[in-house]
Motif scaffolding. Sequence first.
Motif, PDB file in Angstrom:
ATOM      1  N   GLU A  39       8.679  -1.582   3.710  1.00  0.00           N
ATOM      2  CA  GLU A  39       9.062  -0.712   4.831  1.00  0.00           C
ATOM      3  C   GLU A  39       9.154   0.750   4.394  1.00  0.00           C
ATOM      4  OE1 GLU A  39      10.088  -4.798   5.908  1.00  0.00           O
ATOM      5  OE2 GLU A  39      10.490  -3.614   4.115  1.00  0.00           O
ATOM      6  N   ALA A  40       9.713   0.962   3.194  1.00  0.00           N
ATOM      7  CA  ALA A  40       9.851   2.337   2.688  1.00  0.00           C
ATOM      8  C   ALA A  40       8.480   2.985   2.517  1.00  0.00           C
ATOM      9  CB  ALA A  40      10.606   2.335   1.364  1.00  0.00           C
TER      10      ALA A  40
ATOM     11  N   LYS B 196      10.763   5.328  -5.662  1.00  0.00           N
ATOM     12  CA  LYS B 196      10.583   6.121  -4.433  1.00  0.00           C
ATOM     13  C   LYS B 196      10.387   5.233  -3.203  1.00  0.00           C
ATOM     14  CE  LYS B 196       8.900  10.646  -5.782  1.00  0.00           C
ATOM     15  NZ  LYS B 196       8.523  10.756  -7.198  1.00  0.00           N
ATOM     16  N   PHE B 197       9.618   4.162  -3.378  1.00  0.00           N
ATOM     17  CA  PHE B 197       9.279   3.275  -2.247  1.00  0.00           C
ATOM     18  C   PHE B 197       9.624   1.834  -2.637  1.00  0.00           C
ATOM     19  CE2 PHE B 197       5.894   6.554  -2.847  1.00  0.00           C
ATOM     20  CZ  PHE B 197       6.320   7.444  -1.866  1.00  0.00           C
TER      21      PHE B 197
ATOM     22  N   LEU C 133      -3.608   1.206   0.274  1.00  0.00           N
ATOM     23  CA  LEU C 133      -2.371   0.441   0.071  1.00  0.00           C
ATOM     24  C   LEU C 133      -1.373   0.755   1.180  1.00  0.00           C
ATOM     25  CD1 LEU C 133      -0.511  -1.395  -1.645  1.00  0.00           C
ATOM     26  CD2 LEU C 133       0.121   0.638  -2.967  1.00  0.00           C
ATOM     27  N   GLN C 134      -1.181   2.038   1.460  1.00  0.00           N
ATOM     28  CA  GLN C 134      -0.210   2.394   2.500  1.00  0.00           C
ATOM     29  C   GLN C 134      -0.654   1.875   3.873  1.00  0.00           C
ATOM     30  OE1 GLN C 134       0.586   6.567   3.438  1.00  0.00           O
ATOM     31  NE2 GLN C 134       2.737   6.062   3.816  1.00  0.00           N
ATOM     32  N   ASN C 135      -1.946   1.998   4.181  1.00  0.00           N
ATOM     33  CA  ASN C 135      -2.442   1.489   5.466  1.00  0.00           C
ATOM     34  C   ASN C 135      -2.247  -0.018   5.582  1.00  0.00           C
ATOM     35  OD1 ASN C 135      -3.245   3.961   6.497  1.00  0.00           O
ATOM     36  ND2 ASN C 135      -5.265   3.866   5.547  1.00  0.00           N
ATOM     37  N   ALA C 136      -2.519  -0.722   4.488  1.00  0.00           N
ATOM     38  CA  ALA C 136      -2.377  -2.183   4.502  1.00  0.00           C
ATOM     39  C   ALA C 136      -0.912  -2.589   4.618  1.00  0.00           C
ATOM     40  CB  ALA C 136      -2.997  -2.773   3.239  1.00  0.00           C
ATOM     41  N   VAL C 137      -0.042  -1.853   3.942  1.00  0.00           N
ATOM     42  CA  VAL C 137       1.399  -2.136   4.010  1.00  0.00           C
ATOM     43  C   VAL C 137       1.908  -1.910   5.438  1.00  0.00           C
ATOM     44  CG1 VAL C 137       3.627  -1.143   3.312  1.00  0.00           C
ATOM     45  CG2 VAL C 137       1.983  -1.853   1.574  1.00  0.00           C
ATOM     46  N   ARG C 138       1.405  -0.866   6.081  1.00  0.00           N
ATOM     47  CA  ARG C 138       1.790  -0.621   7.488  1.00  0.00           C
ATOM     48  C   ARG C 138       1.352  -1.789   8.369  1.00  0.00           C
ATOM     49  NH1 ARG C 138       0.329   5.852   7.454  1.00  0.00           N
ATOM     50  NH2 ARG C 138       2.437   6.551   6.909  1.00  0.00           N
ATOM     51  N   GLU C 139       0.171  -2.314   8.075  1.00  0.00           N
ATOM     52  CA  GLU C 139      -0.331  -3.468   8.837  1.00  0.00           C
ATOM     53  C   GLU C 139       0.586  -4.684   8.636  1.00  0.00           C
ATOM     54  OE1 GLU C 139      -4.289  -6.246   9.157  1.00  0.00           O
ATOM     55  OE2 GLU C 139      -4.493  -4.315   8.141  1.00  0.00           O
ATOM     56  N   VAL C 140       1.037  -4.886   7.397  1.00  0.00           N
ATOM     57  CA  VAL C 140       1.937  -6.014   7.113  1.00  0.00           C
ATOM     58  C   VAL C 140       3.251  -5.855   7.881  1.00  0.00           C
ATOM     59  CG1 VAL C 140       3.343  -7.105   5.300  1.00  0.00           C
ATOM     60  CG2 VAL C 140       0.936  -6.609   4.872  1.00  0.00           C
TER      61      VAL C 140
END
Length: 219
Positions: free
Chosen positions: A54-55, A49-50, A80-87
């Motif tokens: 970026e996905a 799915k992801f 996890l999603q918040n941290a990935v957005r930060e990356v």
Amino acid sequence: RLIDWFQKEQRILPWRENQDPYRVWVSEIMLQQTRVDTVIPYFNNFLTKFPTLEALADADEQEVLKAWEGLGYYSRARNLQNAVREVVEEYGGVVPNDPDEVGKLKGVGPYTKGAILSIAYDTPEPAVDGNVMRVLSRILHVEEDIAKQSTRKLFEELVRELISIEDPSSFNQGLMELGALICTPKTPSCMLCPIQEQCRAFEEGIETELPIKSSKKKQ
């Protein structure tokens, strides 16, 4: 010896197919408080799915929580999603390979930080969890209480001294795998252990008495 054993005997797990830091990160977050067998189908589904940072960063939170459904501890998915957005925003979509920067990401504690850095980036950083503390308590005959934060710090320092500079990924994963397959909590399979000769607890016949762990007192 540990590295040789790991390279021959390691379980085939989907997150070990390559050293992609995103895959390593997702697997380590899923594996917190959840068994490997349970995680495998969730991991495969989540990556379908992801498939990229970026996905996941662009996905709707409800969609992410839906893919996490059944794993529990939903704050892991949100963090996890918040941290990935930060990356994606701060680091151009590349998981940083600096210990301080990785350690500041939401939901990334010392163990996850060490796992990402050593497995994905071959950085000699300790990744100390309960498995690793049990294995090292026995090999080195350490009687410190593993329920204490100070003991984790002690083991992190010991790993820094012992870790292979050439292959920190296999060293850390080897310790984890040894704890999962051989050096188990109640009945360790010492006769199958690749580092039995170096193990002080085995030599003294006290492998089942270690590690020392006090039950956490209620606050």
